[in-house]
Design an enzyme around this catalytic site. Structure first.
Site, PDB file in Angstrom:
ATOM      1  N   HIS A 213      30.475 -10.722  11.985  1.00  0.00           N
ATOM      2  CA  HIS A 213      29.033 -10.372  11.946  1.00  0.00           C
ATOM      3  C   HIS A 213      28.789  -8.924  12.366  1.00  0.00           C
ATOM      4  O   HIS A 213      28.262  -8.637  13.418  1.00  0.00           O
ATOM      5  CB  HIS A 213      28.111 -11.384  12.638  1.00  0.00           C
ATOM      6  CG  HIS A 213      28.491 -11.897  13.991  1.00  0.00           C
ATOM      7  ND1 HIS A 213      28.802 -11.071  15.042  1.00  0.00           N
ATOM      8  CD2 HIS A 213      28.558 -13.155  14.469  1.00  0.00           C
ATOM      9  CE1 HIS A 213      29.056 -11.810  16.101  1.00  0.00           C
ATOM     10  NE2 HIS A 213      28.931 -13.074  15.791  1.00  0.00           N
ATOM     11  N   GLN A 217      26.352  -8.082  18.244  1.00  0.00           N
ATOM     12  CA  GLN A 217      27.218  -8.283  19.414  1.00  0.00           C
ATOM     13  C   GLN A 217      28.484  -7.436  19.316  1.00  0.00           C
ATOM     14  O   GLN A 217      29.599  -7.928  19.496  1.00  0.00           O
ATOM     15  CB  GLN A 217      27.561  -9.773  19.625  1.00  0.00           C
ATOM     16  CG  GLN A 217      26.346 -10.665  19.784  1.00  0.00           C
ATOM     17  CD  GLN A 217      25.459 -10.248  20.954  1.00  0.00           C
ATOM     18  OE1 GLN A 217      25.937  -9.744  21.970  1.00  0.00           O
ATOM     19  NE2 GLN A 217      24.158 -10.440  20.840  1.00  0.00           N
ATOM     20  N   ASP A 271      26.476 -17.451   9.172  1.00  0.00           N
ATOM     21  CA  ASP A 271      26.504 -17.690  10.626  1.00  0.00           C
ATOM     22  C   ASP A 271      25.461 -18.760  10.973  1.00  0.00           C
ATOM     23  O   ASP A 271      24.828 -18.726  12.021  1.00  0.00           O
ATOM     24  CB  ASP A 271      26.249 -16.404  11.420  1.00  0.00           C
ATOM     25  CG  ASP A 271      26.631 -16.523  12.900  1.00  0.00           C
ATOM     26  OD1 ASP A 271      27.210 -17.563  13.287  1.00  0.00           O
ATOM     27  OD2 ASP A 271      26.328 -15.600  13.667  1.00  0.00           O
TER      28      ASP A 271
HETATM   29 ZN    ZN Z   1      29.026 -14.798  16.876  1.00  0.00          ZN
END
Ligand code: ZN
Length: 381
Positions: A213, A217, A271
């Site tokens: 992703h 993050q 996700d």
């Molecule tokens: Zn993740």
């Protein structure tokens, strides 16, 4: 068994045809017919009435759907996700686990090993965590974060094959972990990470070529420390998963990533968490309460994004609208690149000799039919 899909527009990487036909022989694409060619005999003929055939999509990062999560460790849940993913034009996925205890992960792997196989293909697991940086947990449960541990990977891999491990490369032993994973035939991917660019480069030297992703993050791009986002933009040979729901990254970031990296190393993922395909409300993500409303899933505690409720066909639509890429190019990010990132050679194109994984979509990207290994497993009506 010969199956003919007649009168479909075909959009496959580098190939487009209007009003063509596709002949499957068992689980293989046997031939592509252009308008005017006489149609061959088949055991089953489906008139696509001008729908568009795209390569069946591959979602390599998906935690759940229809109120089920792979980490529940429930076989019925795995079956439910597998059958419902067909509605997105997906033909293959990597069930993705959350950062959880070894017991919970073992139970999840066991449930996946007992999948009835009636929906999309699930050839291997994407192990997301638990080897992540505590400062970048996002919506992963911090209670179960631990250091890279190849023994745990081996134990789980004995229950069901692991195809991809997402971990933070800056953790102690991160670079040898890359070597160990590659030796096992598993794709290492940087995720939930505070890695500086130099830390990324150490693992890159060992063969790290994937970012999980992208932008979420991970260390953002700063002009003196380009971080993992900078690494993904700089190294165009690195595959970047992206959640193209326009919430996890803005449309301009999606446009930038496709422009700088090119379409060949971008991979659409959902996700998705258990609320995908469900109404708004309150759900659980790995033991953390999540509120879902208006297409966004957020932790109740701090409103951080907690996975998505995205569907692959919507991700593809978003990317076509945002980037302006022709569908025959955008579909690379929906299937072929994911296949390449995992080492699959004959998946992701509508081409003679490729696996007969195909979806039929309309102009609004609504999926009408999904074929897995040449078998029609989903029909809208
Ligand atoms: Zn993740």
């Amino acid at each position: 068994m010969r199956t003919l899909i007649r009168d479909c527009n075909i959009a496959s990487p580098g190939f487009e045809v209007k009003h063509g036909s596709i002949l499957f022989k068992d689980n293989i694409i046997y031939s592509i017919l252009t308008p005017g060619e006489s149609l061959p005999d088949a055991d089953l003929t489906i008139n696509a009435n001008g729908l568009t055939a795209i390569p069946g999509m591959i979602d390599i990062h998906c935690h759940g759907r229809n109120n089920c999560d792979f980490t529940d460790g429930d076989v019925e849940g795995v079956n439910t996700i597998g059958i419902n993913k067909l509605k997105e034009g997906v033909t293959m996925m990597l069930p993705t686990t959350l950062t959880q205890s070894e017991e919970a992960l073992s139970a999840a792997f066991d449930s996946i090993a007992h999948y009835n196989g009636k929906g999309v293909k699930m050839p291997g697991v994407h192990l997301e965590g638990p080897f992540i940086n505590p400062s970048e947990v996002g919506a992963q449960n911090p209670s179960f974060v631990r250091m890279p541990d190849i023994n745990l990977v081996q134990k789980l891999n004995d229950i069901y094959p692991i195809h991809k491990v997402s971990f933070a490369p800056e953790l102690p032993g991160g670079d040898s972990f890359v070597t160990d994973l590659l030796a096992m035939g598993i794709v290492p991917s940087a995720a939930h990470s505070a890695a500086k660019y130099a830390e990324f480069k150490r693992c890159y030297a060992k063969g790290l070529r994937n970012l999980t992703h992208f932008c979420n993050q991970m260390t953002p791009l700063h002009h003196r420390e380009i971080g993992l986002v900078g690494a993904g933009l700089l190294h165009t040979n690195v595959f970047a998963e992206m959640i193209c729901d326009t919430l996890h990254s803005s449309p301009n970031m999606i446009k930038l990533a496709f422009k700088v990296k090119g379409v060949d190393h971008m991979i659409l993922i959902t996700d998705a968490m258990r609320a995908a395909g469900m109404p708004d409300g309150e759900y659980d993500l790995g033991g953390l309460p999540v509120m879902v409303s208006g297409g966004a899933a957020r932790l109740r505690e701090n409103a951080a994004l907690a996975g998505s409720v995205l569907r692959m066909n919507v991700a593809l639509k978003n990317v076509v609208e945002i980037t302006g890429l022709p569908l025959s190019e955008a579909v690379r990010a929906g299937a072929l690149n994911a296949a390449h990132s995992l080492g699959y050679k004959n998946i992701g194109r509508i081409e003679t000799g490729f696996t007969a994984d195909v979806a039929l979509i309309d102009d609004n990207f609504i999926v009408h039919n999904t074929f897995v290994d040449g078998e029609m497993r989903y029909s809208l009506d």
